[in-house]
Design an enzyme around this catalytic site. Structure first.
Site, PDB file in Angstrom:
ATOM      1  N   GLU A 102      -0.459  -2.034 -18.584  1.00 19.75           N
ATOM      2  CA  GLU A 102       0.900  -2.940 -18.554  1.00 19.75           C
ATOM      3  C   GLU A 102       0.924  -3.510 -19.964  1.00 19.75           C
ATOM      4  OE1 GLU A 102       1.128  -5.635 -15.462  1.00 19.75           O
ATOM      5  OE2 GLU A 102       1.539  -4.321 -13.860  1.00 19.75           O
ATOM      6  N   HIS A 148     -19.403  15.331 -10.937  1.00 20.49           N
ATOM      7  CA  HIS A 148     -19.016  16.361 -10.253  1.00 20.49           C
ATOM      8  C   HIS A 148     -17.512  16.696  -9.625  1.00 20.49           C
ATOM      9  CE1 HIS A 148     -23.267  16.521  -9.905  1.00 20.49           C
ATOM     10  NE2 HIS A 148     -23.185  15.113  -9.836  1.00 20.49           N
ATOM     11  N   LYS A 151      10.834  -3.977  -9.878  1.00 23.29           N
ATOM     12  CA  LYS A 151      10.941  -5.247  -8.883  1.00 23.29           C
ATOM     13  C   LYS A 151      12.346  -5.446  -8.565  1.00 23.29           C
ATOM     14  CE  LYS A 151       6.753  -7.886  -9.888  1.00 23.29           C
ATOM     15  NZ  LYS A 151       6.321  -9.260 -10.120  1.00 23.29           N
TER      16      LYS A 151
HETATM   17  O1  PA5 Z   1       0.564  -8.247 -14.669  1.00 25.55           O
HETATM   18  C1  PA5 Z   1       1.531  -8.554 -14.028  1.00 25.55           C
HETATM   19  O2  PA5 Z   1       2.280  -9.578 -14.317  1.00 25.55           O
HETATM   20  C2  PA5 Z   1       1.954  -7.779 -12.759  1.00 25.55           C
HETATM   21  O3  PA5 Z   1       1.092  -6.906 -12.296  1.00 25.55           O
HETATM   22  C3  PA5 Z   1       1.910  -8.948 -11.644  1.00 25.55           C
HETATM   23  O4  PA5 Z   1       0.538  -9.570 -11.432  1.00 25.55           O
HETATM   24  C4  PA5 Z   1       2.175  -8.412 -10.087  1.00 25.55           C
HETATM   25  O5  PA5 Z   1       3.467  -7.638 -10.304  1.00 25.55           O
HETATM   26  C5  PA5 Z   1       2.419  -9.721  -9.194  1.00 25.55           C
HETATM   27  O6  PA5 Z   1       3.337 -10.482  -9.541  1.00 25.55           O
HETATM   28  P1  PA5 Z   1       3.448 -11.869  -9.042  1.00 25.55           P
HETATM   29  O7  PA5 Z   1       1.868 -12.456  -9.144  1.00 25.55           O
HETATM   30  O8  PA5 Z   1       4.493 -12.770  -9.564  1.00 25.55           O
HETATM   31  O9  PA5 Z   1       3.464 -11.668  -7.434  1.00 25.55           O
END
Ligand code: PA5
Length: 467
Positions: free
Chosen positions: A289, A318, A432
């Site tokens: 990310e 393996h 989202k």
């Molecule tokens: O790293 C990130 O920003 C995302 O992976 C969020 O953690 C994930 O989408 C969950 O978001 P939230 O904590 O707002 O529910």
């Protein structure tokens, strides 16, 4: 630093033409020191708030401990969250609790069973309450935004279940971790009187493991969060060094960046420690990310980022290693080993008369797993496949804090080397938004119309049903 980073097998001295020369690294020294300077200058500001997490005020930690002791009375502690709100807790659980913690009979276990629900498969989720007793179940709902569809729908469902079974006392079974002011979850916490923790400003999901996101569940599970933070602080100190030759995080970032530029767009993290398997999963999100980005900071299209892959030694020897040794030259393998596994386990030396078995007798499983890791690294090196190894003296809250923070710093420095914003996630947000649109959330109507238009291009010809 207690943890060691050995990158011999990234260098030409070990792997020949596919390795880097010392000169190549030296030539990057000034770029590296600029990266350190840029990150350190912004520490604690904007989205670099997570860099200050190792230094949380003692009062915050003791409040957390106090609330945690109340929730330790539950038999089942359930974390609702996804992505950065779940993966850190899963990693801490696997690394630091007894490997069979949840199977230890209740009378000899001091802490609740810990469940992290990070999916919304209806069968998996819907059957979960079959194995719970509401009167001894506690729920920690974690969402920075307070609006993620998966987490919030899980929460609505578990809240209803608690309410139906416990009446007015349901709120005592819930603790919320979310933004200090924004979002539906914060509003609900205030309205319904849930205990609540704050995810500090400038701490994004994937950098939140050392905030109450990971630390509160860890406290409930009896993990020494002070030690986790001390380990992170040690890694923070070490990561301030501007010279890559003496900064693990910076060297890891540099080697990954140079490897990506050489066409190695896959980074495989392969612990030879069962308990660190979920650290590799946590790292996958951090690396993917943060560094998988379409544009750089000047708006030019770059499409950078290595695909992080998780593997586990020896299991995946393996399954995957054949590909790593002989497949495309597009990977770096990053091993994690440990010197002290916490237990010496002997392989029985009883003679069977079979030469192919009797050599094992008298050795330990510790020797076996170490030999397997070293043999795999060597085989890769001999095939000209770059690999590097982090070694922990043992897996403790301190060394784990060190390791996690080192990886976070490596990610921040990588962002500088790629010249991208490592702290946004437009791709995740796009997913989202599409979900909100499809489920009819007000304000997302025009996105829904676009999606409906796009689905008109679908052709039946491109779908094959079994006749
Ligand atoms: O790293 C990130 O920003 C995302 O992976 C969020 O953690 C994930 O989408 C969950 O978001 P939230 O904590 O707002 O529910």
């Amino acid at each position: 630093m207690d943890i060691r980073f050995d990158f011999n097998n990234m260098m030409d001295t070990s792997i020949g033409e596919f390795g880097f020369s010392e000169r190549q690294i030296d030539e990057m020294e000034s770029t590296c020191s600029k990266a350190v300077e840029a990150v350190q200058k912004r520490r604690g500001t904007g989205w670099l708030g997570w860099m200050e997490l190792p230094y949380q005020p003692a009062e915050e930690l003791s409040r957390m401990k106090e609330i945690a002791s109340r929730f330790q009375e539950c038999k089942d502690f359930v974390v609702l969250g996804i992505g950065g709100s779940a993966l850190g807790t899963i990693a801490l659980k696997s690394a630091l609790l007894h490997p069979w913690h949840d199977l230890i009979p209740e009378k000899s276990r001091k802490t609740p069973r810990l469940h992290v629900l990070d999916n919304v498969d209806p069968y998996w989720l819907g059957t979960f309450t079959d194995v719970l007793d509401p009167s001894s179940t506690c729920v920690n709902v974690i969402s920075k935004s307070g609006s993620t569809a998966e987490t919030m729908s899980q929460f609505l469902w578990m809240r209803k279940w608690l309410k139906e079974n416990l009446g007015d006392s349901y709120a005592e079974h819930i603790v919320v971790t979310t933004d200090p002011v924004k979002g539906a979850l914060r509003a609900m916490a205030e309205e319904e009187g849930f205990a609540a923790f704050t995810i500090p400003e400038g701490v994004g999901g994937r950098f939140s493991v050392l905030s109450p996101v990971g630390l509160f569940p860890a406290s409930v599970m009896g993990i020494d969060v002070g030690e986790l933070l001390s380990g992170a602080a040690a890694a923070d100190e070490a990561a301030r060094e501007e010279n890559p030759w003496s900064n693990q995080a910076l060297m890891m970032a540099l080697l990954a960046f140079l490897s990506f530029n050489n066409g190695r767009n896959i980074w495989v993290m392969m612990p030879y420690v069962q308990g660190l398997k979920d650290v590799a999963d946590w790292f996958r999100q951090l690396w993917a990310e943060s560094l998988g980005k379409a544009v750089n900071r000047h708006g030019a299209e770059v499409h950078v980022g290595q695909t992080p892959v998780k593997a586990l030694g020896t299991t995946d020897q393996h399954s995957q290693v054949q590909l790593y040794i002989e497949g495309p030259q597009d990977k770096v393998i990053h091993f994690i080993g440990v010197e002290d596994y916490g237990l010496e386990l002997e392989i029985p030396s009883e003679k069977t008369g079979q030469d192919s078995l009797d050599y094992l007798g008298g050795h330990t499983f510790n020797e076996l797993i170490k030999a397997e890791r070293e043999a795999t690294a060597l085989a890769l090196a001999e095939a000209g496949r770059p690999n590097c190894t982090h070694i922990l003296p043992s897996v403790t809250p301190f060394t784990l804090g060190e390791l996690l923070f080192t990886f976070e710093m490596a990610t921040a420095y990588s962002g500088e080397l790629y010249d991208i914003d490592a702290f946004d996630q437009p791709g995740v947000e796009a997913g989202k938004v599409a979900t909100y649109a499809l489920l009819g959330r007000p304000g997302y109507e025009s996105r829904r119309r676009d999606i409906e238009k796009a689905t008109k291009n679908r052709r039946e010809k491109f779908v094959i049903d079994r006749k």
